[in-house]
Design a protein around this motif. Structure first.
Motif, PDB file in Angstrom:
ATOM      1  N   SER A  49       0.835  -1.192   0.000  1.00 20.90           N
ATOM      2  CA  SER A  49       0.000   0.000   0.000  1.00 20.90           C
ATOM      3  C   SER A  49       0.874   1.247   0.000  1.00 20.90           C
ATOM      4  N   GLY A  50       0.476   2.236  -0.772  1.00 20.25           N
ATOM      5  CA  GLY A  50       1.192   3.503  -0.768  1.00 20.25           C
ATOM      6  C   GLY A  50       1.046   4.253   0.541  1.00 20.25           C
ATOM      7  N   ALA A  51       0.155   3.766   1.407  1.00 18.31           N
ATOM      8  CA  ALA A  51      -0.042   4.398   2.711  1.00 18.31           C
ATOM      9  C   ALA A  51       0.816   3.764   3.801  1.00 18.31           C
ATOM     10  N   TRP A  52       1.727   2.873   3.422  1.00 18.78           N
ATOM     11  CA  TRP A  52       2.619   2.232   4.391  1.00 18.78           C
ATOM     12  C   TRP A  52       3.472   3.304   5.057  1.00 18.78           C
ATOM     13  N   VAL A  53       3.286   3.492   6.339  1.00 18.92           N
ATOM     14  CA  VAL A  53       3.885   4.620   7.051  1.00 18.92           C
ATOM     15  C   VAL A  53       5.406   4.546   7.066  1.00 18.92           C
ATOM     16  N   ALA A  54       5.963   3.366   7.349  1.00 20.19           N
ATOM     17  CA  ALA A  54       7.418   3.257   7.477  1.00 20.19           C
ATOM     18  C   ALA A  54       8.149   3.586   6.183  1.00 20.19           C
ATOM     19  N   LYS A  55       7.493   3.403   5.066  1.00 18.86           N
ATOM     20  CA  LYS A  55       8.161   3.561   3.770  1.00 18.86           C
ATOM     21  C   LYS A  55       7.813   4.855   3.057  1.00 18.86           C
ATOM     22  N   ASN A  56       6.713   5.486   3.441  1.00 22.21           N
ATOM     23  CA  ASN A  56       6.195   6.569   2.601  1.00 22.21           C
ATOM     24  C   ASN A  56       5.889   7.846   3.371  1.00 22.21           C
ATOM     25  N   ASN A  57       6.913   8.406   4.011  1.00 21.46           N
ATOM     26  CA  ASN A  57       6.803   9.767   4.514  1.00 21.46           C
ATOM     27  C   ASN A  57       7.045  10.685   3.317  1.00 21.46           C
ATOM     28  N   LEU A  58       6.018  11.426   2.918  1.00 19.61           N
ATOM     29  CA  LEU A  58       6.057  12.175   1.662  1.00 19.61           C
ATOM     30  C   LEU A  58       6.463  13.635   1.838  1.00 19.61           C
ATOM     31  N   LEU A  59       6.800  14.024   3.045  1.00 18.28           N
ATOM     32  CA  LEU A  59       7.212  15.402   3.296  1.00 18.28           C
ATOM     33  C   LEU A  59       8.432  15.760   2.456  1.00 18.28           C
ATOM     34  N   GLY A  60       8.366  16.912   1.799  1.00 11.20           N
ATOM     35  CA  GLY A  60       9.496  17.377   0.999  1.00 11.20           C
ATOM     36  C   GLY A  60       9.026  17.922  -0.329  1.00 11.20           C
ATOM     37  N   GLY A  61       9.945  18.478  -1.084  1.00 14.04           N
ATOM     38  CA  GLY A  61       9.591  19.034  -2.381  1.00 14.04           C
ATOM     39  C   GLY A  61       8.495  20.068  -2.239  1.00 14.04           C
ATOM     40  N   SER A  62       7.462  19.929  -3.044  1.00 15.44           N
ATOM     41  CA  SER A  62       6.328  20.847  -2.967  1.00 15.44           C
ATOM     42  C   SER A  62       5.477  20.603  -1.731  1.00 15.44           C
ATOM     43  N   LEU A  63       5.581  19.406  -1.166  1.00 13.71           N
ATOM     44  CA  LEU A  63       4.688  19.019  -0.081  1.00 13.71           C
ATOM     45  C   LEU A  63       5.273  19.400   1.281  1.00 13.71           C
TER      46      LEU A  63
END
Length: 396
Positions: free
Chosen positions: A221-235
């Motif tokens: 899942s793209g919501a897997w917390v350990a692998k997908n902290n999306l902070l950065g870039g534009s976000l």
């Protein structure tokens, strides 16, 4: 004693691991540039520099009031080793026409040009005028599913991600009711992009979503917390419909989640931004209610077909007394079938595989043999329940 230490580095040649699962497509409205990107031409991008080489840069977005560089930049921020196939169409092309299976110059053209290699197709909508409501996206969803159905029938299974352009959280759409199991809609936004121009207020971060799934294992899942902290870039701050997620009520976010929307969220106790889930536009009781289920089955379908193609039109020995399939033929076919998915099992992309051939099937009459596969998928821990309390050892 003094000395000179030389440390050998690795990775400078840009060699990348071959992984067909990451091959992604991006279809977007845009404009041609003299000496650069042209409408209707497919481009293979292996890095952000490849986009800049065809004159898609930050100025491209600013000068044309579109979001193309933004989505590409986010894709490669999330997955620097990504493999992105890009096709731009004119800004007069409607969202519906972009994904209509009958329109040969749009999504169909990109998918065909890549010989079925594209596993996930993201579609970004950049018309020449600001998008004020969700009607264009709503019209595109059933056509996107029809496109996915046609591609599956042609042995090119693909998942389709749509930018939820014009979404209004005040009138939430129930994506779970749309019977489009191969389509997902993202409504999450980076607030910095929303605030960059009035025409971007209703955009959604489709490049971020595509980047996450190009990097993820097919069963992840793209919501897997350990692998997908999306902070950065534009976000650096997240929003929905132009409003910061910090200002939206928990009840509203729960509704949007239940309705199958994909957006960014924060989690108490851990920094960063994360996807809320991996929904597709179908009911929760559907086997394919989540992106990872579709990606897993699509990979299995491709592997099985590749493994069995050499057996097509081969002679089949039958039992001379019964006309049925003898044990040695069944055993051989089942072994081929199992090998087709052995890599997926070895890579923990599935939990198990079951293969069965009915020995009584009448191959002489039908010229067809049927092999039944059952795939035991991996689960996704969408919630964790903890029971905790006090105990007094003196009471024991």
């Amino acid at each position: 004693m003094g000395d000179i230490t030389v440390n050998k580095t690795n990775g400078g040649l840009g060699r990348r691991e071959t992984n067909a699962d990451m091959i992604s497509g991006l279809l977007a409205n845009g404009v041609s540039v003299a000496g650069g990107v042209q409408l209707g031409t497919a481009y293979a991008l292996k890095s952000l520099d490849d986009a800049i080489a065809i004159k898609i840069d930050s100025n491209y977005d600013t000068d044309n009031t579109v979001l193309v560089y933004e989505h590409i930049k986010e894709y490669f921020r999330i997955n620097p080793n990504g493999d992105l196939r890009l096709l731009l169409v004119g800004q007069a092309t409607s969202f519906a026409d972009m994904v209509d299976n009958a329109e040969a110059d749009n999504a169909k053209k990109l998918l065909l040009s890549q010989n079925g290699d594209i596993r996930m197709l993201a579609v970004a909508y950049n018309p020449a005028v600001a998008v004020a409501d969700f009607s264009a996206t709503s019209a595109a969803i059933p056509l996107a599913q029809a496109l996915a159905d046609a591609e599956a029938a042609a042995h090119r299974p693909v998942e389709i991600f749509l930018e939820g352009k014009g979404f209004d959280h005040a009138a939430p759409v129930d994506f779970r009711a749309l019977n489009a199991a191969n389509v997902s809609v993202i409504i999450g936004q980076a607030l910095t992009v929303v605030n960059a121009h009035a025409d971007f207020s209703s955009y959604a971060a489709i490049g971020t979503l595509l980047g996450v799934y190009s990097r993820a294992g097919v069963n992840e899942s793209g919501a897997w917390v350990a692998k997908n902290n999306l902070l950065g870039g534009s976000l650096t701050a997240a929003s929905i419909s132009g409003d910061s997620i910090d200002t939206l009520s928990d009840g509203l976010k729960d509704t949007l989640d239940s309705n199958g929307s994909i957006f960014f969220k924060t989690i108490v106790g851990i920094a960063g931004f994360y996807f809320n889930d991996s929904a597709t536009c179908t009911v929760l009781t559907d086997d394919f209610a989540y992106i990872e289920s579709n990606r897993t089955i699509n990979k299995a379908i491709r592997a099985i077909r590749t493994a069995l193609l050499p057996s097509l039109n081969a002679p089949i020995k039958v039992d001379p007394d019964t006309g049925q399939l003898p044990p040695q033929v069944i055993k051989a076919d089942e072994a081929i079938a199992r090998r087709a998915l052995s890599d997926m099992q070895n890579n923990d992309e599935v939990s198990g595989i079951e293969v069965y051939m009915d020995p009584t099937q009448n191959v002489l009459a039908t010229s067809k043999r049927i092999i039944k596969f059952s795939i035991i998928p991996t689960g996704t821990g969408r919630s964790i329940t903890v029971e905790i309390g006090f105990s007094n050892p003196n009471n024991n």
